[in-house]
Design a protein around this motif. Structure first.
Motif, PDB file in Angstrom:
ATOM      1  N   UNK A   1     -11.981 -14.376 -46.761  1.00 28.13           N
ATOM      2  CA  UNK A   1     -12.298 -15.553 -47.566  1.00 28.13           C
ATOM      3  C   UNK A   1     -11.884 -16.841 -46.853  1.00 28.13           C
ATOM      4  N   UNK A   2     -10.714 -16.827 -46.200  1.00 26.07           N
ATOM      5  CA  UNK A   2     -10.277 -17.991 -45.431  1.00 26.07           C
ATOM      6  C   UNK A   2     -11.250 -18.287 -44.292  1.00 26.07           C
ATOM      7  N   UNK A   3     -11.781 -17.215 -43.686  1.00 26.39           N
ATOM      8  CA  UNK A   3     -12.657 -17.352 -42.521  1.00 26.39           C
ATOM      9  C   UNK A   3     -14.050 -17.862 -42.864  1.00 26.39           C
ATOM     10  N   UNK A   4     -14.380 -17.961 -44.143  1.00 26.90           N
ATOM     11  CA  UNK A   4     -15.702 -18.466 -44.528  1.00 26.90           C
ATOM     12  C   UNK A   4     -15.897 -19.914 -44.111  1.00 26.90           C
ATOM     13  N   UNK A   5     -14.787 -20.634 -43.969  1.00 20.27           N
ATOM     14  CA  UNK A   5     -14.859 -22.059 -43.641  1.00 20.27           C
ATOM     15  C   UNK A   5     -14.212 -22.320 -42.279  1.00 20.27           C
TER      16      UNK A   5
ATOM     17  N   UNK B   1       5.956 -18.018 -43.644  1.00 17.77           N
ATOM     18  CA  UNK B   1       5.464 -17.562 -44.948  1.00 17.77           C
ATOM     19  C   UNK B   1       4.288 -18.454 -45.355  1.00 17.77           C
ATOM     20  N   UNK B   2       3.161 -17.833 -45.676  1.00 16.86           N
ATOM     21  CA  UNK B   2       1.987 -18.567 -46.152  1.00 16.86           C
ATOM     22  C   UNK B   2       1.671 -18.080 -47.560  1.00 16.86           C
ATOM     23  N   UNK B   3       1.588 -19.014 -48.498  1.00 15.74           N
ATOM     24  CA  UNK B   3       1.222 -18.688 -49.873  1.00 15.74           C
ATOM     25  C   UNK B   3      -0.091 -19.378 -50.212  1.00 15.74           C
TER      26      UNK B   3
ATOM     27  N   UNK C   1      -7.449 -20.300 -50.206  1.00 16.87           N
ATOM     28  CA  UNK C   1      -6.873 -21.472 -49.574  1.00 16.87           C
ATOM     29  C   UNK C   1      -5.362 -21.370 -49.640  1.00 16.87           C
ATOM     30  N   UNK C   2      -4.693 -21.963 -48.658  1.00 17.37           N
ATOM     31  CA  UNK C   2      -3.233 -21.934 -48.597  1.00 17.37           C
ATOM     32  C   UNK C   2      -2.647 -23.103 -49.364  1.00 17.37           C
TER      33      UNK C   2
END
Length: 219
Positions: free
Chosen positions: A44-48, A172-174, A183-184
Motif C-alpha cells: 500500500x505504501x508503494x502505490x505512491x 520504529x515506524x507507526x 501512510x506513516x
C-alpha cells in the motif's frame, strides 16, 4: 554468508537445501490480528512514488532535555527523504542511500557520504525498501517486528550491521491504513546512550514524482 560444504555429494546437497531454506525464510515476527499484514502495508505504501506531509520533530537527550522543530517532509521511494524544517530555523536535511545533505537557510549545502552517517543511511535504506514494497531488501538490513490492528500498524526495525548497532538501537515506524492506502504517522529513531528523534507526521498527500526543486537534491 559462507556455506561449509561437506565432501560427500549427498551431504553437500542437504546442507545447501537447508541453507537456502533458511535464507528464504521471513526475517520478521508478525502478531496475529484483524489488521493488514506487513506485505499488505508495504504494498500500500508503494502505490505512491512520493508521499508528502507535515512533521513535528522532537529530539530527546538522555538527560531528559528536548528540542522541537517543525516543517514539511517528502518521502520518495526511488531516492530518499527530504526533511524541510521551517521552525524555529529554516534548514533542509536530505537522507539518501548514498549520501546525506544539509542545506542552511542561506542556501549553503554540506554533503556527506552515507557511510560516514550510518544512522541516516539505515533510515534511507529501510524506508526506501519499505516504500518500494521490497521487503527482501528491508529484511536484508534489519530484523523486523510487525504488529497491526484494524486501523493501525507498527514496524520495529533492528539493524543487523554491527557498525550501525553501535549508534542506532532501532527505528520504529507507526502508521494508519484504510481502503488500500497506507501512510506513516510517526518515525522514531532510538539511539544508543538514550538519545532519540521522533518525527510526528500529518497532512499526507501523494504524487507520482518529485518537484524539480526536490529532484535537484538528489541529482
Amino acid at each position: 554468508m559462507k556455506l561449509m560444504i561437506e565432501r560427500k555429494p549427498k551431504m553437500a546437497a542437504l546442507f545447501l537445501i537447508l541453507a537456502l531454506a533458511f535464507l528464504s525464510a521471513p526475517s520478521f515476527a508478525q502478531s496475529k490480528g484483524t489488521g493488514p499484514s506487513l506485505e499488505q502495508v508495504s504494498a500500500a505504501l508503494a502505490k505512491n512514488k512520493v508521499t508528502r506531509g507535515l512533521f513535528v520533530l522532537e529530539r530527546t537527550a538522555a538527560n531528559g532535555k528536548s528540542l522541537k522543530s517543525s516543517g514539511e517532509f517528502a518521502i520518495a521511494s526511488d531516492y530518499g527523504i527530504i526533511w524541510k524544517t521551517i521552525k524555529p530555523i529554516k534548514s533542509t536535511q536530505v537522507v539518501a542511500k548514498e549520501f546525506s545533505l544539509t542545506e542552511s537557510a542561506g542556501g549553503k549545502r554540506v554533503k556527506m557520504d552515507a557511510d560516514k552517517n550510518p544512522v541516516y543511511k539505515q533510515m534511507a535504506l529501510f524506508t526506501s525498501s519499505l516504500w518500494k514494497g521490497d521487503l527482501a531488501a528491508a529484511q536484508y538490513v534489519a530484523d523486523i517486528k510487525f504488529r497491526s490492528d484494524e486501523n493501525s500498524w507498527q514496524i520495529e526495525m533492528f539493524p543487523k550491521d554491527q557498525a550501525v548497532q553501535m549508534a542506532l538501537e532501532k527505528i520504529v515506524v507507526e502508521g494508519k491504513s484504510k481502503d488500500g492506502q497506507a501512510w506513516a504517522t510517526k518515525m522514531q529513531m532510538l539511539l544508543k546512550g538514550g538519545n532519540a528523534a521522533c518525527y510526528n507526521m500529518s497532512g499526507h498527500s501523494f504524487a507520482a514524482s518529485l518537484s524539480e526543486t526536490e529532484q535537484a537534491y538528489f541529482d
